[in-house]
Write an enzyme that holds these catalytic residues in place. Structure first.
Site, mmCIF file in Angstrom:
data_model
loop_
_atom_site.group_PDB
_atom_site.id
_atom_site.type_symbol
_atom_site.label_atom_id
_atom_site.label_comp_id
_atom_site.label_asym_id
_atom_site.label_seq_id
_atom_site.Cartn_x
_atom_site.Cartn_y
_atom_site.Cartn_z
ATOM 1 N N ALA A 139 0.832 -1.206 0.000
ATOM 2 C CA ALA A 139 0.000 0.000 0.000
ATOM 3 C C ALA A 139 0.866 1.255 0.000
ATOM 4 C CB ALA A 139 -0.935 -0.013 1.205
ATOM 5 N N THR A 141 -0.162 4.081 -2.590
ATOM 6 C CA THR A 141 -0.982 5.171 -3.121
ATOM 7 C C THR A 141 -2.011 5.681 -2.101
ATOM 8 O OG1 THR A 141 -0.768 4.060 -5.239
ATOM 9 C CG2 THR A 141 -2.409 5.804 -5.114
ATOM 10 N N SER A 147 1.025 9.404 -8.283
ATOM 11 C CA SER A 147 2.099 9.612 -9.257
ATOM 12 C C SER A 147 3.377 10.118 -8.610
ATOM 13 C CB SER A 147 1.658 10.622 -10.322
ATOM 14 O OG SER A 147 0.548 10.116 -11.013
ATOM 15 N N ILE A 173 -5.651 -0.282 -3.465
ATOM 16 C CA ILE A 173 -4.676 -1.297 -3.063
ATOM 17 C C ILE A 173 -5.187 -2.690 -3.463
ATOM 18 C CG2 ILE A 173 -3.322 -2.206 -1.139
ATOM 19 C CD1 ILE A 173 -2.901 0.875 -1.965
ATOM 20 N N GLN A 294 -6.255 -5.410 -47.605
ATOM 21 C CA GLN A 294 -5.138 -4.586 -47.163
ATOM 22 C C GLN A 294 -5.413 -3.923 -45.799
ATOM 23 O OE1 GLN A 294 -4.211 -0.785 -49.110
ATOM 24 N NE2 GLN A 294 -2.209 -1.652 -49.600
ATOM 25 N N GLU A 378 1.571 0.556 -11.599
ATOM 26 C CA GLU A 378 3.047 0.541 -11.669
ATOM 27 C C GLU A 378 3.590 1.829 -12.269
ATOM 28 O OE1 GLU A 378 5.073 -1.953 -10.542
ATOM 29 O OE2 GLU A 378 3.409 -3.236 -9.958
ATOM 30 N N GLU A 382 2.378 8.851 -17.984
ATOM 31 C CA GLU A 382 2.948 10.215 -17.912
ATOM 32 C C GLU A 382 4.167 10.245 -16.998
ATOM 33 O OE1 GLU A 382 -0.232 9.407 -17.517
ATOM 34 O OE2 GLU A 382 -0.971 10.183 -19.428
HETATM 35 C C1 LIG Z 1 -6.690 -1.372 -10.467
HETATM 36 C C2 LIG Z 1 -5.605 -0.647 -9.730
HETATM 37 C C3 LIG Z 1 -4.790 -1.339 -8.841
HETATM 38 C C4 LIG Z 1 -3.807 -0.660 -8.103
HETATM 39 N N1 LIG Z 1 -3.060 -1.363 -7.162
HETATM 40 C C5 LIG Z 1 -2.238 -0.659 -6.337
HETATM 41 C C6 LIG Z 1 -1.558 -1.328 -5.247
HETATM 42 O O1 LIG Z 1 -1.686 -2.554 -5.056
HETATM 43 N N2 LIG Z 1 -0.778 -0.588 -4.413
HETATM 44 C C7 LIG Z 1 -0.623 0.772 -4.581
HETATM 45 O O2 LIG Z 1 0.078 1.378 -3.790
HETATM 46 N N3 LIG Z 1 -1.233 1.419 -5.610
HETATM 47 C C8 LIG Z 1 -2.034 0.749 -6.474
HETATM 48 N N4 LIG Z 1 -2.676 1.388 -7.518
HETATM 49 C C9 LIG Z 1 -2.515 2.845 -7.638
HETATM 50 C C10 LIG Z 1 -1.719 3.280 -8.847
HETATM 51 O O3 LIG Z 1 -0.348 3.039 -8.651
HETATM 52 C C11 LIG Z 1 -2.058 4.768 -9.027
HETATM 53 O O4 LIG Z 1 -3.404 4.831 -9.512
HETATM 54 C C12 LIG Z 1 -1.114 5.482 -9.935
HETATM 55 O O5 LIG Z 1 0.154 5.584 -9.342
HETATM 56 C C13 LIG Z 1 -1.638 6.898 -10.273
HETATM 57 O O6 LIG Z 1 -1.973 7.604 -9.127
HETATM 58 P P1 LIG Z 1 -3.413 8.304 -9.036
HETATM 59 O O7 LIG Z 1 -4.446 7.348 -9.419
HETATM 60 O O8 LIG Z 1 -3.523 8.934 -7.695
HETATM 61 O O9 LIG Z 1 -3.384 9.441 -10.143
HETATM 62 P P2 LIG Z 1 -2.758 10.917 -10.008
HETATM 63 O O10 LIG Z 1 -1.403 10.839 -9.378
HETATM 64 O O11 LIG Z 1 -3.756 11.815 -9.401
HETATM 65 O O12 LIG Z 1 -2.608 11.298 -11.552
HETATM 66 C C14 LIG Z 1 -3.761 11.470 -12.397
HETATM 67 C C15 LIG Z 1 -3.280 11.560 -13.841
HETATM 68 O O13 LIG Z 1 -2.440 12.692 -14.000
HETATM 69 C C16 LIG Z 1 -1.166 12.305 -14.495
HETATM 70 N N5 LIG Z 1 -0.133 13.113 -13.831
HETATM 71 C C17 LIG Z 1 0.146 13.134 -12.516
HETATM 72 N N6 LIG Z 1 1.152 13.994 -12.273
HETATM 73 C C18 LIG Z 1 1.493 14.537 -13.473
HETATM 74 C C19 LIG Z 1 2.447 15.506 -13.901
HETATM 75 N N7 LIG Z 1 3.290 16.066 -13.020
HETATM 76 N N8 LIG Z 1 2.519 15.810 -15.199
HETATM 77 C C20 LIG Z 1 1.696 15.235 -16.101
HETATM 78 N N9 LIG Z 1 0.758 14.311 -15.765
HETATM 79 C C21 LIG Z 1 0.658 13.970 -14.470
HETATM 80 C C22 LIG Z 1 -1.020 10.841 -14.158
HETATM 81 O O14 LIG Z 1 -0.164 10.197 -15.054
HETATM 82 C C23 LIG Z 1 -2.447 10.352 -14.286
HETATM 83 O O15 LIG Z 1 -2.719 10.087 -15.637
HETATM 84 C C24 LIG Z 1 -3.614 0.728 -8.300
HETATM 85 C C25 LIG Z 1 -4.403 1.419 -9.234
HETATM 86 C C26 LIG Z 1 -5.383 0.747 -9.933
HETATM 87 C C27 LIG Z 1 -6.225 1.532 -10.906
#
Ligand SMILES: Cc1cc2nc3c(=O)[nH]c(=O)nc-3n(C[C@H](O)[C@H](O)[C@H](O)COP(=O)(O)OP(=O)(O)OC[C@H]3O[C@@H](n4cnc5c(N)ncnc54)[C@H](O)[C@@H]3O)c2cc1C
Length: 403
Positions: A139, A141, A147, A173, A294, A378, A382
């Site tokens: 865990a 996020t 991000s 998570i 094609q 993962e 972006e």
């Molecule tokens: C099905 C699923 C399973 C998951 N499992 C896990 C897990 O087991 N453990 C865990 O810890 N996490 C897990 N996650 C979380 C995942 O790692 C995050 O969703 C991911 O890191 C993105 O974070 P966020 O959703 O908060 O998006 P945000 O960080 O809010 O970002 C939103 C969007 O904006 C973009 N962005 C963010 N910052 C910038 C920037 N500076 N410039 C340009 N674009 C930007 C991002 O690329 C994204 O497209 C899971 C997510 C999903 C959907």
């Protein structure tokens, strides 16, 4: 198993004879043992029955295909990054192939950061995972964003005698509910203008006081969970690694997982493309087969080219890790290109199948949904683009026409 090893080396880029044998062994195992069981399951099932799971795991174990990230001293069978990539690609062609944690034929195994724990933590949490008796989540996020975890982790941990008291929320998570423990990252000191916040890794159990889970329904069947921590009390002995050093631990875990993650996506897409090729050769139109057109051939050509390029990027990253290099940027490159390519290829395969492409009797629409998630998990695309661009800008001063 009585089938000759395939002559052609379709994935031949720098694979050793040993890895080709391994790839073909897994391919046969998936076709002959795993796929027939998968065919009997409901479309969105994420695991098979207990008896089948035990039987498949025993077969995988006998082939030396389990415990691949577990150190030898704990009964593991560690293999190279290249071998893990080959295994991930082939095994992901079936959903029971093991790329879903602890559900598939290859068994789960704990997040590899547990092996940096104390002997007691390894004994209590690591070994039972290897034996298939426990399952774990990781865990990182939070609702404030995943991000940029170093700055966005706001779950707080305060020391209180022999315990740490955790307050905050985690989001998305995977597999958190029903797991036996999790590795959870919390802030133990705020950042300053000079120093980033201090993050620490904790081993938490669902039975601890003050921890609750809420399922979040998403596009695929395997749900992530919200975790709510309200004065959750964690014994001091459950700090994993050193207090304040958790971010490095989280990063090493993420980088390590990205190469097989990309390879798994390529496996799904390759299977989708191969299925589409079989289909278009049999599907008649008014003047010839679909395969003669094609418009169809170009979709096949583009998909084949992109998949080969994606696979080479995976092998390139894996070979650098195996040579002892960090592989951080290379892992970002193959994760970005592998997941995005796989999504495009499955999308084209659906187009070639027409209505059948979105029918639930086929795996294509499930792969399509799964691959959509893979561009976010993962590290979203972006973030990888940022990692790649920063590295390129740091290491390049100008070309031959500009200095
Ligand atoms: C099905 C699923 C399973 C998951 N499992 C896990 C897990 O087991 N453990 C865990 O810890 N996490 C897990 N996650 C979380 C995942 O790692 C995050 O969703 C991911 O890191 C993105 O974070 P966020 O959703 O908060 O998006 P945000 O960080 O809010 O970002 C939103 C969007 O904006 C973009 N962005 C963010 N910052 C910038 C920037 N500076 N410039 C340009 N674009 C930007 C991002 O690329 C994204 O497209 C899971 C997510 C999903 C959907």
């Amino acid at each position: 198993m009585g089938i000759a090893i395939e002559e052609e080396n379709h994935y031949g880029f720098r694979l050793s004879d040993e890895l080709i044998l391994l790839r073909d062994q897994i391919r046969r195992f998936m076709r002959e043992e795993v796929k027939p069981i998968e065919d009997t399951l409901p479309h969105d099932a994420i695991g098979c029955g207990r008896e089948d799971r035990i039987r498949l795991r025993a077969m995988a174990e006998a082939m030396g295909l389990t415990r691949l990230t577990v150190p030898e001293e704990y009964g593991g069978n560690p293999v190279s990054a290249m071998a893990r990539a080959v295994i991930a690609e082939e095994s992901s062609k079936c959903r029971l192939g093991g790329y879903a944690p602890a559900l598939g034929a290859f068994g789960g195994g704990p997040p590899n950061i547990i092996w940096g724990g104390t002997p007691d933590q390894i004994e209590r949490y690591g070994i039972p995972c290897v034996e298939g008796k426990m399952r774990a989540f990781v865990a990182i996020t939070e609702p404030t964003g995943g991000s940029d975890p170093r700055n966005n982790i706001s779950t707080r941990a305060e020391r209180d005698g022999d315990e740490w008291v955790l307050n905050g929320r985690k989001m998305w998570i995977t597999g958190a509910e029903g797991a036996d423990f999790g590795i959870l990252f919390a802030r133990t000191r705020d950042g300053t203008a000079e120093a980033p916040p201090e993050i620490t890794a904790f081993i938490v159990e669902p039975t601890f006081f003050g921890i609750n889970f809420n399922e979040i329904k998403v596009i695929r069947a395997l749900s992530p969970y919200e975790i709510i921590l309200e004065n959750c009390r964690v014994p001091v002995g459950n700090v994993l690694g050193t207090v304040g050093q958790g971010f490095g631990v989280a990063q090493s875990w993420l980088v390590d997982a990205r190469i097989p993650y990309a390879a798994g996506c390529i496996g799904m897409a390759q299977e989708a493309l191969d299925m589409a090729c079989g289909w278009v050769k049999q599907r008649p139109t008014r003047d010839g087969m679909l395969a003669d057109k094609q418009a169809i051939q170009w979709m096949i050509a583009d998909s084949e080219v992109e998949l080969r390029a994606a696979r080479m990027l995976v092998y390139d990253a894996a070979s650098k890790v195996d040579a002892g290099q960090s592989g951080k940027v290379d892992a970002s490159i193959c994760k970005l290109y592998g997941t995005e390519t796989a999504g495009r290829v499955v999308d084209r395969a659906i187009q070639m199948f027409g209505g059948m492409g979105v029918a639930q009797e086929m795996p294509l629409e499930r792969w399509y949904r799964e691959l959509r998630v893979k561009r976010i998990g993962e590290g979203p695309s972006e973030v990888h683009r940022m990692v790649i661009a920063r590295d390129k800008l740091r290491n390049t001063n100008g070309g031959v026409y500009f200095s």
